[in-house]
Motif scaffolding. Structure first.
Motif, PDB file in Angstrom:
ATOM      1  N   ALA A   1     -62.728  67.850 -46.875  1.00  0.00           N
ATOM      2  CA  ALA A   1     -62.220  66.578 -46.362  1.00  0.00           C
ATOM      3  C   ALA A   1     -61.262  65.914 -47.344  1.00  0.00           C
ATOM      4  O   ALA A   1     -61.505  65.872 -48.546  1.00  0.00           O
ATOM      5  CB  ALA A   1     -63.381  65.632 -46.074  1.00  0.00           C
ATOM      6  N   VAL A   2     -60.179  65.396 -46.792  1.00  0.00           N
ATOM      7  CA  VAL A   2     -59.208  64.590 -47.538  1.00  0.00           C
ATOM      8  C   VAL A   2     -59.043  63.301 -46.749  1.00  0.00           C
ATOM      9  O   VAL A   2     -58.751  63.334 -45.560  1.00  0.00           O
ATOM     10  CB  VAL A   2     -57.841  65.307 -47.650  1.00  0.00           C
ATOM     11  N   TRP A   3     -59.268  62.157 -47.401  1.00  0.00           N
ATOM     12  CA  TRP A   3     -59.132  60.889 -46.693  1.00  0.00           C
ATOM     13  C   TRP A   3     -58.067  60.042 -47.370  1.00  0.00           C
ATOM     14  O   TRP A   3     -57.698  60.296 -48.509  1.00  0.00           O
ATOM     15  CB  TRP A   3     -60.463  60.156 -46.610  1.00  0.00           C
ATOM     16  N   ASP A   4     -57.586  59.068 -46.658  1.00  0.00           N
ATOM     17  CA  ASP A   4     -56.532  58.145 -47.045  1.00  0.00           C
ATOM     18  C   ASP A   4     -55.173  58.769 -46.722  1.00  0.00           C
ATOM     19  O   ASP A   4     -54.923  59.939 -47.032  1.00  0.00           O
ATOM     20  CB  ASP A   4     -56.592  57.762 -48.539  1.00  0.00           C
ATOM     21  N   THR A   5     -54.310  57.969 -46.116  1.00  0.00           N
ATOM     22  CA  THR A   5     -53.024  58.506 -45.662  1.00  0.00           C
ATOM     23  C   THR A   5     -52.177  59.079 -46.795  1.00  0.00           C
ATOM     24  O   THR A   5     -51.522  60.107 -46.606  1.00  0.00           O
ATOM     25  CB  THR A   5     -52.204  57.436 -44.912  1.00  0.00           C
ATOM     26  N   LEU A   6     -52.182  58.449 -47.953  1.00  0.00           N
ATOM     27  CA  LEU A   6     -51.387  58.996 -49.057  1.00  0.00           C
ATOM     28  C   LEU A   6     -51.941  60.329 -49.548  1.00  0.00           C
ATOM     29  O   LEU A   6     -51.185  61.272 -49.792  1.00  0.00           O
ATOM     30  CB  LEU A   6     -51.308  57.994 -50.214  1.00  0.00           C
ATOM     31  N   ALA A   7     -53.256  60.424 -49.684  1.00  0.00           N
ATOM     32  CA  ALA A   7     -53.863  61.683 -50.125  1.00  0.00           C
ATOM     33  C   ALA A   7     -53.643  62.784 -49.093  1.00  0.00           C
ATOM     34  O   ALA A   7     -53.354  63.933 -49.447  1.00  0.00           O
ATOM     35  CB  ALA A   7     -55.357  61.478 -50.389  1.00  0.00           C
ATOM     36  N   ILE A   8     -53.762  62.451 -47.823  1.00  0.00           N
ATOM     37  CA  ILE A   8     -53.519  63.433 -46.762  1.00  0.00           C
ATOM     38  C   ILE A   8     -52.074  63.911 -46.822  1.00  0.00           C
ATOM     39  O   ILE A   8     -51.790  65.108 -46.721  1.00  0.00           O
ATOM     40  CB  ILE A   8     -53.853  62.840 -45.377  1.00  0.00           C
ATOM     41  N   THR A   9     -51.148  62.982 -47.021  1.00  0.00           N
ATOM     42  CA  THR A   9     -49.733  63.338 -47.103  1.00  0.00           C
ATOM     43  C   THR A   9     -49.472  64.288 -48.268  1.00  0.00           C
ATOM     44  O   THR A   9     -48.774  65.295 -48.115  1.00  0.00           O
ATOM     45  CB  THR A   9     -48.876  62.056 -47.233  1.00  0.00           C
ATOM     46  N   GLU A  10     -50.035  63.996 -49.420  1.00  0.00           N
ATOM     47  CA  GLU A  10     -49.854  64.880 -50.576  1.00  0.00           C
ATOM     48  C   GLU A  10     -50.469  66.255 -50.321  1.00  0.00           C
ATOM     49  O   GLU A  10     -49.897  67.286 -50.688  1.00  0.00           O
ATOM     50  CB  GLU A  10     -50.452  64.248 -51.838  1.00  0.00           C
ATOM     51  N   TYR A  11     -51.633  66.281 -49.691  1.00  0.00           N
ATOM     52  CA  TYR A  11     -52.286  67.551 -49.385  1.00  0.00           C
ATOM     53  C   TYR A  11     -51.409  68.380 -48.449  1.00  0.00           C
ATOM     54  O   TYR A  11     -51.231  69.593 -48.660  1.00  0.00           O
ATOM     55  CB  TYR A  11     -53.662  67.293 -48.763  1.00  0.00           C
ATOM     56  N   LEU A  12     -50.855  67.750 -47.427  1.00  0.00           N
ATOM     57  CA  LEU A  12     -49.984  68.468 -46.489  1.00  0.00           C
ATOM     58  C   LEU A  12     -48.726  68.976 -47.186  1.00  0.00           C
ATOM     59  O   LEU A  12     -48.260  70.082 -46.903  1.00  0.00           O
ATOM     60  CB  LEU A  12     -49.620  67.570 -45.306  1.00  0.00           C
ATOM     61  N   HIS A  13     -48.189  68.192 -48.115  1.00  0.00           N
ATOM     62  CA  HIS A  13     -47.021  68.625 -48.881  1.00  0.00           C
ATOM     63  C   HIS A  13     -47.338  69.892 -49.674  1.00  0.00           C
ATOM     64  O   HIS A  13     -46.536  70.829 -49.721  1.00  0.00           O
ATOM     65  CB  HIS A  13     -46.575  67.502 -49.820  1.00  0.00           C
ATOM     66  N   GLU A  14     -48.514  69.911 -50.293  1.00  0.00           N
ATOM     67  CA  GLU A  14     -48.893  71.083 -51.089  1.00  0.00           C
ATOM     68  C   GLU A  14     -49.237  72.281 -50.217  1.00  0.00           C
ATOM     69  O   GLU A  14     -48.950  73.422 -50.568  1.00  0.00           O
ATOM     70  CB  GLU A  14     -50.051  70.725 -52.010  1.00  0.00           C
ATOM     71  N   LYS A  15     -49.855  72.041 -49.079  1.00  0.00           N
ATOM     72  CA  LYS A  15     -50.265  73.134 -48.191  1.00  0.00           C
ATOM     73  C   LYS A  15     -49.075  73.740 -47.439  1.00  0.00           C
ATOM     74  O   LYS A  15     -49.048  74.935 -47.166  1.00  0.00           O
ATOM     75  CB  LYS A  15     -51.325  72.627 -47.207  1.00  0.00           C
ATOM     76  N   PHE A  16     -48.100  72.908 -47.113  1.00  0.00           N
ATOM     77  CA  PHE A  16     -46.934  73.342 -46.338  1.00  0.00           C
ATOM     78  C   PHE A  16     -45.645  72.929 -47.058  1.00  0.00           C
ATOM     79  O   PHE A  16     -44.883  72.097 -46.565  1.00  0.00           O
ATOM     80  CB  PHE A  16     -46.967  72.712 -44.933  1.00  0.00           C
ATOM     81  N   PRO A  17     -45.378  73.495 -48.234  1.00  0.00           N
ATOM     82  CA  PRO A  17     -44.246  73.031 -49.048  1.00  0.00           C
ATOM     83  C   PRO A  17     -42.878  73.192 -48.383  1.00  0.00           C
ATOM     84  O   PRO A  17     -41.956  72.445 -48.698  1.00  0.00           O
ATOM     85  CB  PRO A  17     -44.352  73.864 -50.326  1.00  0.00           C
TER      86      PRO A  17
END
Length: 182
Positions: A78-94
């Motif tokens: 789980a990743v919560w908070d919009t900023l953390a989710i955004t960073e996670y998506l950036h790293e997962k789908f560069p």
């Protein structure tokens, strides 16, 4: 005899737990980002209810210790908070362009997102999100009575006009990215 290929690792699709997109800008941000960038996910919309023991609180508690939406779940993580989710998506789908490629543009986009995420208290306090409502008379009254609200809106307008001028548009940094979802 034949060779058996190893079984493909089964991964669950990304799951995005959100509240009602009509009322929750925090929920809407990662939803818009993922939809626009073509990231496949299962949307799990929870009916907002904040009382102790509510179905909302119980459902969120099963996936996140924060007790708030949005929550992105990736194969049980789980990743919560919009900023953390955004960073996670950036790293997962560069390659998808969540953030601009150039370091200064990326830093500016992150600054704008952070300000949208945590700033503009007067705007949040006087104008809660309701995408479907048309409250022109209420808006005129609040606008006339709240100078801090006018300052917030004028600041947002200046930020976006300047950034669109710098990038040439059509989105804030040319192509769609996280800052546009925020």
């Amino acid at each position: 005899h034949g060779c058996l290929a190893p079984a493909a690792a089964h991964t669950m699709p990304l799951q995005l737990y959100i509240g009602n997109k009509n009322y929750s800008s925090w929920s809407m941000r990662p939803w818009v980002l993922m939809r626009q960038l073509g990231i496949s996910f299962e949307e799990i919309q929870l009916r907002l209810g904040f009382g102790d023991g509510s179905a909302f609180r119980q459902a969120v508690a099963r996936v996140s210790p924060a007790g708030k939406v949005p929550v992105l779940v990736d194969d049980g993580f789980a990743v919560w908070d919009t900023l953390a989710i955004t960073e996670y998506l950036h790293e997962k789908f560069p390659a998808l362009g969540v953030w601009p490629a150039a370091p200064r543009e990326r830093a500016r986009a992150r600054s704008l997102c952070a300000e949208m995420h945590s700033g503009f208290g007067a705007l949040r306090g006087h104008c809660p999100m309701n995408v479907e409502a048309s409250l022109a008379e209420v808006g005129k009254r609040v606008w006339a009575e709240q100078p801090e609200l006018r300052r917030d809106v004028e600041h947002i307008d200046r930020m976006w006009v300047q950034q669109l001028g710098d990038s040439g548009g059509p989105m804030l940094f040319g192509g769609f990215g996280a800052v546009d979802a925020f």
